[in-house]
Design a protein around this motif. Structure first.
Motif, PDB file in Angstrom:
ATOM      1  N   LEU A  51       0.845  -1.202   0.000  1.00 57.26           N
ATOM      2  CA  LEU A  51       0.000   0.000   0.000  1.00 57.26           C
ATOM      3  C   LEU A  51       0.876   1.246   0.000  1.00 57.26           C
ATOM      4  O   LEU A  51       1.604   1.497   0.969  1.00 57.26           O
ATOM      5  N   SER A  52       0.769   2.004  -1.058  1.00 59.33           N
ATOM      6  CA  SER A  52       1.634   3.175  -1.204  1.00 59.33           C
ATOM      7  C   SER A  52       0.818   4.346  -1.714  1.00 59.33           C
ATOM      8  O   SER A  52      -0.391   4.257  -1.872  1.00 59.33           O
ATOM      9  N   GLY A  53       1.480   5.437  -1.991  1.00 61.22           N
ATOM     10  CA  GLY A  53       0.793   6.618  -2.511  1.00 61.22           C
ATOM     11  C   GLY A  53       1.800   7.713  -2.793  1.00 61.22           C
ATOM     12  O   GLY A  53       2.166   7.951  -3.933  1.00 61.22           O
ATOM     13  N   CYS A  54       2.266   8.361  -1.737  1.00 57.77           N
ATOM     14  CA  CYS A  54       3.192   9.474  -1.914  1.00 57.77           C
ATOM     15  C   CYS A  54       4.469   8.989  -2.618  1.00 57.77           C
ATOM     16  O   CYS A  54       4.843   7.818  -2.530  1.00 57.77           O
ATOM     17  N   ASP A  55       5.129   9.942  -3.265  1.00 53.21           N
ATOM     18  CA  ASP A  55       6.175   9.649  -4.258  1.00 53.21           C
ATOM     19  C   ASP A  55       7.065   8.449  -3.983  1.00 53.21           C
ATOM     20  O   ASP A  55       7.188   7.546  -4.800  1.00 53.21           O
ATOM     21  N   LYS A  56       7.770   8.479  -2.849  1.00 50.68           N
ATOM     22  CA  LYS A  56       8.819   7.474  -2.631  1.00 50.68           C
ATOM     23  C   LYS A  56       8.272   6.154  -2.137  1.00 50.68           C
ATOM     24  O   LYS A  56       8.978   5.152  -2.114  1.00 50.68           O
ATOM     25  N   THR A  57       7.019   6.161  -1.678  1.00 53.33           N
ATOM     26  CA  THR A  57       6.492   4.943  -1.074  1.00 53.33           C
ATOM     27  C   THR A  57       6.260   3.863  -2.127  1.00 53.33           C
ATOM     28  O   THR A  57       6.423   2.673  -1.837  1.00 53.33           O
ATOM     29  N   THR A  58       5.889   4.260  -3.329  1.00 53.74           N
ATOM     30  CA  THR A  58       5.666   3.255  -4.381  1.00 53.74           C
ATOM     31  C   THR A  58       6.979   2.595  -4.809  1.00 53.74           C
ATOM     32  O   THR A  58       7.093   1.367  -4.758  1.00 53.74           O
ATOM     33  N   PRO A  59       7.999   3.360  -5.215  1.00 53.47           N
ATOM     34  CA  PRO A  59       9.249   2.673  -5.580  1.00 53.47           C
ATOM     35  C   PRO A  59       9.894   1.954  -4.401  1.00 53.47           C
ATOM     36  O   PRO A  59      10.456   0.872  -4.569  1.00 53.47           O
ATOM     37  N   GLY A  60       9.810   2.547  -3.205  1.00 58.59           N
ATOM     38  CA  GLY A  60      10.440   1.902  -2.042  1.00 58.59           C
ATOM     39  C   GLY A  60       9.866   0.515  -1.807  1.00 58.59           C
ATOM     40  O   GLY A  60      10.611  -0.456  -1.581  1.00 58.59           O
ATOM     41  N   LEU A  61       8.534   0.393  -1.885  1.00 55.95           N
ATOM     42  CA  LEU A  61       7.918  -0.922  -1.655  1.00 55.95           C
ATOM     43  C   LEU A  61       8.176  -1.871  -2.826  1.00 55.95           C
ATOM     44  O   LEU A  61       8.343  -3.079  -2.623  1.00 55.95           O
ATOM     45  N   LEU A  62       8.212  -1.348  -4.034  1.00 54.69           N
ATOM     46  CA  LEU A  62       8.510  -2.224  -5.174  1.00 54.69           C
ATOM     47  C   LEU A  62       9.946  -2.741  -5.110  1.00 54.69           C
ATOM     48  O   LEU A  62      10.220  -3.896  -5.458  1.00 54.69           O
ATOM     49  N   MET A  63      10.860  -1.886  -4.662  1.00 54.38           N
ATOM     50  CA  MET A  63      12.260  -2.332  -4.511  1.00 54.38           C
ATOM     51  C   MET A  63      12.325  -3.465  -3.483  1.00 54.38           C
ATOM     52  O   MET A  63      13.008  -4.481  -3.684  1.00 54.38           O
ATOM     53  N   ALA A  64      11.598  -3.292  -2.380  1.00 59.72           N
ATOM     54  CA  ALA A  64      11.600  -4.319  -1.337  1.00 59.72           C
ATOM     55  C   ALA A  64      11.012  -5.625  -1.859  1.00 59.72           C
ATOM     56  O   ALA A  64      11.583  -6.706  -1.677  1.00 59.72           O
ATOM     57  N   ALA A  65       9.864  -5.511  -2.534  1.00 59.27           N
ATOM     58  CA  ALA A  65       9.206  -6.715  -3.055  1.00 59.27           C
ATOM     59  C   ALA A  65      10.095  -7.416  -4.071  1.00 59.27           C
ATOM     60  O   ALA A  65      10.137  -8.656  -4.129  1.00 59.27           O
TER      61      ALA A  65
END
Ligand code: FES
Length: 580
Positions: A124-138
């Motif tokens: 679950l993401s939204g703000c700018d860095k949260t989407t790439p940060g979680l995709l990098m982790a996944a």
């Protein structure tokens, strides 16, 4: 059984919850203090819901409700959902820049996914860095995963006009500086810009990365654009909750979804939507986690045949709500597929190829999403990658947000060692600056600031704004907000703090920009640059302890995604060492 001679199938989570004796009792008993009955440990898929909710990240402050919708879907499909927090890197409040913490989010989320009894994850993401940060982790953990972004805010409305988050902040600032707007009017306007939950509703970095997640195949079709306040945001979240349970059974992983072909789809999609330059850095970082070969030049080569189709701020007129009601990203993807610009068969989290996902997408507003044969901007108008003696590691410019008359420009450099140095003098009416000067702002790279902030599109000097100047060439080793605009050359590499050529430029040097020719150079001889380098010394303000120290020691340059060198690659989901 997986086959006649295979071991009995046992979910990852059963290593915890299916255990007997003391260990099993420990794992189950403490979970039961939340009221979960014994039946949830029966071997059903355990689904983590990684949320970047926080009241300090306003764009993500509704993600608890999105998580509830995901949980409904997981329960419906026979899974066991467990929500857990990850670092909420809110763009608006974090100093010096949320980008400093993207890698920390990725690192934290990766470790949490691996360390816990999870079979699959909803991100679950939204703000700018949260989407790439979680995709990098996944990508690094490679458990089945599906993303649900929180959706954009409703269109801003100010005095009868649509106003875009971010984009109108820059505009209002310029109006204020030029004396055409009062501070009181600005107070009113700021409330009108952010009138619902959700992330920026311009085609800024958050919207861009939501679209990138969908184009990469990690979000369900149509998921990127539903506004946060629209009930269909919750419907699609519920659907994602159902789907992740099936994904676990199918064992469809991020490494299969985010292939090289998926990145090519994302890069072309970014060109078609007029997306943020920040997508370049984030996609490079995600690819680095997967070991997918991707280079800065790929962004130029792959985007060149793609026209800009979506008429959204900052490149155009409309906002995400309009994009959604016009049919959203599936329409763009369908058009790219029909134009031979999309790898249709690339698998997505829907379990189908991306071409199948969007085959029936219809456009309901041709002003917002233009057809391939009548685009907003012709092919090759997207982000260009520049090379030359000023940027041997590359630099980028978002052409669609720049001024056509500055695409070829040769002029004097006016150099500032830090953004702060520029801000200290930019309102001085006696500043020695002319409209055709090239403003060089350095010291804003990954190491130099640190964190590579979005400071490159500095406001023009007040005296030029008052004279009616609306754009100038600006060159910087930092980033620009996806909501920003102007003729701004970004991500200059190597950055000044590493002693890149940008560090050696002096006020009065002549700089030549040739965007059609993809060149950026300073008219200083190699010998003179060598002499200057010999007398150059690195900046002394580098952090000496704490996370910022770790960051500076290990962050890579922009063309490598600004990830940490020690986080490249996938580490899988095997727990390094069992303790019980
Ligand atoms: Fe969060 Fe723009 S500030 S998305």
């Amino acid at each position: 059984m997986n086959g006649s001679d295979a071991k009995p199938f046992r979910r990852r989570s059963q290593e915890w919850f299916g255990a007997t004796g003391r260990s099993g009792m420990l794992y189950r008993s403490w979970m039961r203090n939340q009221g979960f009955g014994p039946q949830v440990f029966d071997g059903r898929p355990v689904i983590g819901i990684a949320t970047t909710w926080s009241e300090l990240a306003p764009c993500n402050s509704h993600l608890h409700r999105v998580a509830e919708a995901v949980k409904r879907g997981v329960w419906q499909a026979g899974g066991f959902p467990l929500e857990f927090p990850t670092l909420a890197t809110g763009e608006t409040l974090m100093r010096p820049t949320a980008m400093l913490y993207r890698n920390l989010l990725a690192m934290e989320a990766e470790e949490l996914m691996r360390a816990n009894p999870l079979d699959g994850v909803v991100l679950l993401s939204g703000c700018d860095k949260t989407t790439p940060g979680l995709l990098m982790a996944a990508a690094s953990v490679d458990l089945p995963a599906i993303m649900v972004t929180g959706g954009p805010m409703l269109n801003g409305k100010y005095r009868g006009q649509d106003v875009g988050s971010g984009t109108h902040v820059w505009m209002f600032e310029a109006e204020l500086k030029a004396g055409r707007m009062t501070q009181e009017e600005c107070y009113v306007a700021e409330g009108c810009m952010a009138r619902s939950n959700g992330h920026c509703m311009t085609m800024g970095t958050a919207s861009t990365m939501a679209c990138m997640a969908e184009a990469l195949g990690m979000q369900l079709p149509g998921s990127a654009t539903w506004p946060a306040a629209d009930s269909r945001r919750m419907e699609i979240a519920q659907l994602a909750g159902q789907r992740i349970v099936a994904l676990v059974d199918e064992d469809l992983r991020p490494s299969q979804v985010m292939s090289r072909l998926a990145f090519e789809n994302a890069i072309r999609t970014n060109a078609a939507i007029g997306g943020s330059t920040n997508a370049i850095i984030h996609l490079l970082a995600i690819a680095g986690r997967l070991g997918v070969p991707l280079a800065l030049d790929d962004f130029d080569k792959l985007a060149r045949p793609v026209p800009t189709l979506v008429d959204l701020m900052p490149s155009g007129r409309y906002l995400m709500e309009d994009f959604c009601y016009a049919g959203g990203l599936p329409v763009v993807l369908r058009q790219l597929a029909e134009g031979g610009l999309l790898h249709r068969d690339q698998i997505t989290v829907s379990g189908q190829g991306i071409g199948v996902n969007v085959a029936d997408a219809n456009c309901w507003n041709r002003d917002v999403i233009r057809p391939l044969e009548d685009p907003l901007l012709p092919p090759g108008s997207g982000t260009a990658v520049l090379w030359g003696n000023l940027c041997p590691g590359g630099a980028v410019i978002k052409q669609s947000a720049a001024s056509a008359h500055l695409m070829r420009h040769r002029a004097r450099a006016l150099v500032f060692d830090t953004p702060e140095q520029y801000h200290a003098v930019c309102d001085d009416p006696n500043l020695d600056v002319k409209a055709d000067d090239v403003l060089v702002i350095r010291g804003a790279g990954p190491r130099g600031y640190p964190g590579m902030p979005e400071v490159s599109n500095v406001a023009l000097p007040a005296k030029l704004l008052k004279a009616g100047v609306t754009d100038m060439v600006r060159i910087c080793d930092g980033r620009m907000s996806g909501t920003g605009f102007g003729t701004v050359i970004l991500h200059v590499s190597p950055e000044a703090a590493l002693g890149g050529p940008l560090a050696l430029v002096r006020t009065g040097d002549i700089i030549e920009l040739d965007v059609p020719g993809r060149r950026l150079s300073v008219e200083v001889s190699d010998d003179e640059l060598k002499r200057r380098r010999e007398s150059w010394s690195p900046p002394t303000r580098a952090p000496t302890s704490g996370y910022a120290w770790l960051y500076v020691q290990h962050v890579l340059q922009a063309e490598q995604g600004a990830d940490f060198d020690f986080l490249l690659g996938s580490r899988g989901h095997a727990v390094p060492r069992e303790s019980h």
